[in-house]
Design a protein around this motif. Structure first.
Motif, PDB file in Angstrom:
ATOM      1  N   THR A  35      42.354  41.708  34.196  1.00  0.00           N
ATOM      2  CA  THR A  35      42.715  41.445  32.834  1.00  0.00           C
ATOM      3  C   THR A  35      42.843  42.941  31.971  1.00  0.00           C
ATOM      4  O   THR A  35      41.732  43.632  32.249  1.00  0.00           O
ATOM      5  CB  THR A  35      42.123  40.550  32.186  1.00  0.00           C
ATOM      6  OG1 THR A  35      40.609  40.731  32.101  1.00  0.00           O
ATOM      7  CG2 THR A  35      42.307  39.184  32.679  1.00  0.00           C
ATOM      8  N   ALA A  36      43.702  43.198  31.530  1.00  0.00           N
ATOM      9  CA  ALA A  36      43.966  44.543  30.849  1.00  0.00           C
ATOM     10  C   ALA A  36      44.419  44.578  29.520  1.00  0.00           C
ATOM     11  O   ALA A  36      45.130  43.690  29.212  1.00  0.00           O
ATOM     12  CB  ALA A  36      44.973  45.451  31.408  1.00  0.00           C
ATOM     13  N   ASP A  37      43.676  44.895  28.429  1.00  0.00           N
ATOM     14  CA  ASP A  37      43.896  45.019  26.952  1.00  0.00           C
ATOM     15  C   ASP A  37      45.226  45.961  26.837  1.00  0.00           C
ATOM     16  O   ASP A  37      45.079  47.204  27.042  1.00  0.00           O
ATOM     17  CB  ASP A  37      42.807  45.370  26.305  1.00  0.00           C
ATOM     18  CG  ASP A  37      41.743  44.242  26.207  1.00  0.00           C
ATOM     19  OD1 ASP A  37      41.980  43.241  26.689  1.00  0.00           O
ATOM     20  OD2 ASP A  37      40.740  44.709  26.030  1.00  0.00           O
ATOM     21  N   VAL A  56      56.123  45.969  30.010  1.00  0.00           N
ATOM     22  CA  VAL A  56      54.944  45.939  31.028  1.00  0.00           C
ATOM     23  C   VAL A  56      55.605  45.585  32.186  1.00  0.00           C
ATOM     24  O   VAL A  56      56.485  44.896  32.546  1.00  0.00           O
ATOM     25  CB  VAL A  56      54.099  44.640  30.323  1.00  0.00           C
ATOM     26  CG1 VAL A  56      52.899  44.351  31.478  1.00  0.00           C
ATOM     27  CG2 VAL A  56      53.632  44.651  28.994  1.00  0.00           C
ATOM     28  N   ASP A  57      54.977  46.597  33.007  1.00  0.00           N
ATOM     29  CA  ASP A  57      55.271  46.324  34.554  1.00  0.00           C
ATOM     30  C   ASP A  57      54.255  46.694  35.512  1.00  0.00           C
ATOM     31  O   ASP A  57      53.322  47.367  35.072  1.00  0.00           O
ATOM     32  CB  ASP A  57      56.353  47.873  34.792  1.00  0.00           C
ATOM     33  CG  ASP A  57      57.117  47.733  36.046  1.00  0.00           C
ATOM     34  OD1 ASP A  57      57.673  46.666  36.421  1.00  0.00           O
ATOM     35  OD2 ASP A  57      57.352  48.714  36.789  1.00  0.00           O
ATOM     36  N   VAL A 101      46.706  39.534  35.834  1.00  0.00           N
ATOM     37  CA  VAL A 101      47.236  39.774  37.206  1.00  0.00           C
ATOM     38  C   VAL A 101      46.141  38.907  38.103  1.00  0.00           C
ATOM     39  O   VAL A 101      45.199  39.128  38.195  1.00  0.00           O
ATOM     40  CB  VAL A 101      47.280  41.318  37.696  1.00  0.00           C
ATOM     41  CG1 VAL A 101      47.963  41.334  38.952  1.00  0.00           C
ATOM     42  CG2 VAL A 101      48.159  42.068  36.703  1.00  0.00           C
ATOM     43  N   SER A 102      47.048  38.040  38.689  1.00  0.00           N
ATOM     44  CA  SER A 102      46.333  37.482  39.916  1.00  0.00           C
ATOM     45  C   SER A 102      46.736  38.038  41.281  1.00  0.00           C
ATOM     46  O   SER A 102      47.953  38.240  41.729  1.00  0.00           O
ATOM     47  CB  SER A 102      46.563  36.047  39.692  1.00  0.00           C
ATOM     48  OG  SER A 102      46.314  35.268  40.911  1.00  0.00           O
ATOM     49  N   ILE A 103      45.736  38.493  42.113  1.00  0.00           N
ATOM     50  CA  ILE A 103      45.664  38.872  43.187  1.00  0.00           C
ATOM     51  C   ILE A 103      44.957  38.339  44.323  1.00  0.00           C
ATOM     52  O   ILE A 103      43.778  38.419  44.585  1.00  0.00           O
ATOM     53  CB  ILE A 103      45.199  40.544  43.229  1.00  0.00           C
ATOM     54  CG1 ILE A 103      45.394  41.397  41.938  1.00  0.00           C
ATOM     55  CG2 ILE A 103      45.407  41.240  44.400  1.00  0.00           C
ATOM     56  CD1 ILE A 103      44.651  42.497  41.540  1.00  0.00           C
ATOM     57  N   CYS A 145      49.741  40.991  49.168  1.00  0.00           N
ATOM     58  CA  CYS A 145      50.433  41.618  48.028  1.00  0.00           C
ATOM     59  C   CYS A 145      51.667  41.066  47.797  1.00  0.00           C
ATOM     60  O   CYS A 145      52.274  41.101  46.493  1.00  0.00           O
ATOM     61  CB  CYS A 145      50.959  43.161  48.499  1.00  0.00           C
ATOM     62  SG  CYS A 145      49.480  44.041  48.587  1.00  0.00           S
ATOM     63  N   SER A 146      52.167  40.310  48.647  1.00  0.00           N
ATOM     64  CA  SER A 146      53.480  39.309  48.488  1.00  0.00           C
ATOM     65  C   SER A 146      53.510  38.377  47.327  1.00  0.00           C
ATOM     66  O   SER A 146      54.431  37.775  46.815  1.00  0.00           O
ATOM     67  CB  SER A 146      54.093  39.022  49.758  1.00  0.00           C
ATOM     68  OG  SER A 146      53.282  37.845  50.395  1.00  0.00           O
ATOM     69  N   ARG A 147      52.165  37.914  47.119  1.00  0.00           N
ATOM     70  CA  ARG A 147      51.907  37.004  46.304  1.00  0.00           C
ATOM     71  C   ARG A 147      51.254  37.184  44.953  1.00  0.00           C
ATOM     72  O   ARG A 147      50.826  36.252  44.131  1.00  0.00           O
ATOM     73  CB  ARG A 147      50.994  35.516  47.063  1.00  0.00           C
ATOM     74  CG  ARG A 147      51.721  35.093  48.118  1.00  0.00           C
ATOM     75  CD  ARG A 147      50.906  34.021  48.738  1.00  0.00           C
ATOM     76  NE  ARG A 147      50.158  33.186  48.068  1.00  0.00           N
ATOM     77  CZ  ARG A 147      48.719  32.933  48.382  1.00  0.00           C
ATOM     78  NH1 ARG A 147      48.173  33.679  49.286  1.00  0.00           N
ATOM     79  NH2 ARG A 147      48.120  32.249  47.450  1.00  0.00           N
ATOM     80  N   ILE A 148      51.296  38.515  44.696  1.00  0.00           N
ATOM     81  CA  ILE A 148      50.465  38.853  43.382  1.00  0.00           C
ATOM     82  C   ILE A 148      51.318  38.618  42.256  1.00  0.00           C
ATOM     83  O   ILE A 148      52.544  38.321  42.310  1.00  0.00           O
ATOM     84  CB  ILE A 148      50.472  40.312  43.362  1.00  0.00           C
ATOM     85  CG1 ILE A 148      49.406  40.989  44.410  1.00  0.00           C
ATOM     86  CG2 ILE A 148      50.165  41.036  41.978  1.00  0.00           C
ATOM     87  CD1 ILE A 148      49.252  42.187  44.615  1.00  0.00           C
ATOM     88  N   SER A 149      50.998  37.897  41.367  1.00  0.00           N
ATOM     89  CA  SER A 149      51.442  37.429  40.129  1.00  0.00           C
ATOM     90  C   SER A 149      50.793  37.938  38.604  1.00  0.00           C
ATOM     91  O   SER A 149      49.940  38.474  38.855  1.00  0.00           O
ATOM     92  CB  SER A 149      51.795  35.880  39.923  1.00  0.00           C
ATOM     93  OG  SER A 149      50.459  35.229  40.047  1.00  0.00           O
ATOM     94  N   ALA A 150      51.786  38.195  37.706  1.00  0.00           N
ATOM     95  CA  ALA A 150      51.311  38.575  36.450  1.00  0.00           C
ATOM     96  C   ALA A 150      51.767  38.021  35.375  1.00  0.00           C
ATOM     97  O   ALA A 150      52.964  37.488  35.317  1.00  0.00           O
ATOM     98  CB  ALA A 150      51.677  40.063  36.334  1.00  0.00           C
ATOM     99  N   THR A 151      51.186  37.799  34.167  1.00  0.00           N
ATOM    100  CA  THR A 151      51.619  37.362  32.888  1.00  0.00           C
ATOM    101  C   THR A 151      50.988  38.380  31.732  1.00  0.00           C
ATOM    102  O   THR A 151      49.854  38.727  31.913  1.00  0.00           O
ATOM    103  CB  THR A 151      51.102  35.811  32.627  1.00  0.00           C
ATOM    104  OG1 THR A 151      49.544  35.934  32.401  1.00  0.00           O
ATOM    105  CG2 THR A 151      51.588  34.958  33.423  1.00  0.00           C
ATOM    106  N   TYR A 152      51.753  38.345  30.721  1.00  0.00           N
ATOM    107  CA  TYR A 152      51.425  39.028  29.505  1.00  0.00           C
ATOM    108  C   TYR A 152      51.498  37.988  28.371  1.00  0.00           C
ATOM    109  O   TYR A 152      52.462  37.529  27.874  1.00  0.00           O
ATOM    110  CB  TYR A 152      52.329  40.259  29.146  1.00  0.00           C
ATOM    111  CG  TYR A 152      51.937  41.145  27.936  1.00  0.00           C
ATOM    112  CD1 TYR A 152      50.882  41.977  28.067  1.00  0.00           C
ATOM    113  CD2 TYR A 152      52.913  40.985  26.942  1.00  0.00           C
ATOM    114  CE1 TYR A 152      50.255  42.585  26.841  1.00  0.00           C
ATOM    115  CE2 TYR A 152      52.472  42.005  25.636  1.00  0.00           C
ATOM    116  CZ  TYR A 152      51.357  42.681  25.820  1.00  0.00           C
ATOM    117  OH  TYR A 152      51.002  43.220  24.534  1.00  0.00           O
ATOM    118  N   GLU A 153      50.313  37.974  27.606  1.00  0.00           N
ATOM    119  CA  GLU A 153      50.139  37.103  26.385  1.00  0.00           C
ATOM    120  C   GLU A 153      49.146  37.307  25.533  1.00  0.00           C
ATOM    121  O   GLU A 153      48.026  37.878  25.839  1.00  0.00           O
ATOM    122  CB  GLU A 153      49.912  35.667  27.014  1.00  0.00           C
ATOM    123  CG  GLU A 153      49.955  34.367  26.000  1.00  0.00           C
ATOM    124  CD  GLU A 153      49.642  33.127  26.555  1.00  0.00           C
ATOM    125  OE1 GLU A 153      49.599  32.356  25.871  1.00  0.00           O
ATOM    126  OE2 GLU A 153      49.475  33.005  27.715  1.00  0.00           O
TER     127      GLU A 153
END
Length: 147
Positions: free
Chosen positions: A43-45, A54-55, A115-117, A101-109
């Protein structure tokens, strides 16, 4: 997982100036990293960044987080205080070989990038079956006692 950010984006940084309202660039992207079951969570602020900026990219075992907060463009503003940074945030982390690496997912809220790794199947803990010795084995019509 290892953290990698020796100098950030050195080429993209500007030196701060003494004038208020100019030259202020992001210095730090605070983050937490922890493991839950079979994946890591980062998690990043990033409060106030443009959501479309966001990338998250993964290239050759390095994950790069990038985001941009736009500066106020109103030239008629007379700054009394200007403490919020604008510009591009960037953070890099080296991923271990045990990450999928192929299943990494991310959300920004609500100003937080999550980021789920996931761990790769080969890196997940598993139980190894143990064969038990003690029974006689026959090899070429000869009885062998393994004990």
């Amino acid at each position: 997982m290892l953290r990698f950010d020796p100098f950030g984006d050195v080429a993209g940084r500007q030196a701060p100036t003494s004038q208020m309202g100019s030259g202020r660039v992001p210095r730090f992207m605070p983050m937490d990293l922890y493991k839950v079951d079979d994946h890591y969570v980062l998690t990043a602020d990033l409060p106030g960044v443009d959501p479309g900026s966001v990338d998250v990219t993964v290239d050759n075992g390095t994950m790069t987080l990038t985001a941009h907060r736009s500066a106020r463009s109103d030239e008629a503003v007379q700054w009394l205080s200007n403490e919020r940074f604008s510009g591009t945030y960037r953070r890099q982390l080296s991923l271990g070989e045990g990450v999928d690496c192929s299943r990494i997912s991310a959300t920004y809220e609500n100003g937080v990038l999550t980021v789920s790794i996931p761990l790769a199947e080969r890196a997940k803990p598993r139980r190894v079956n143990v064969a038990h010795a003690g029974t006689a084995t026959t090899i070429d019509s000869t009885t062998v006692d393994p004990g």
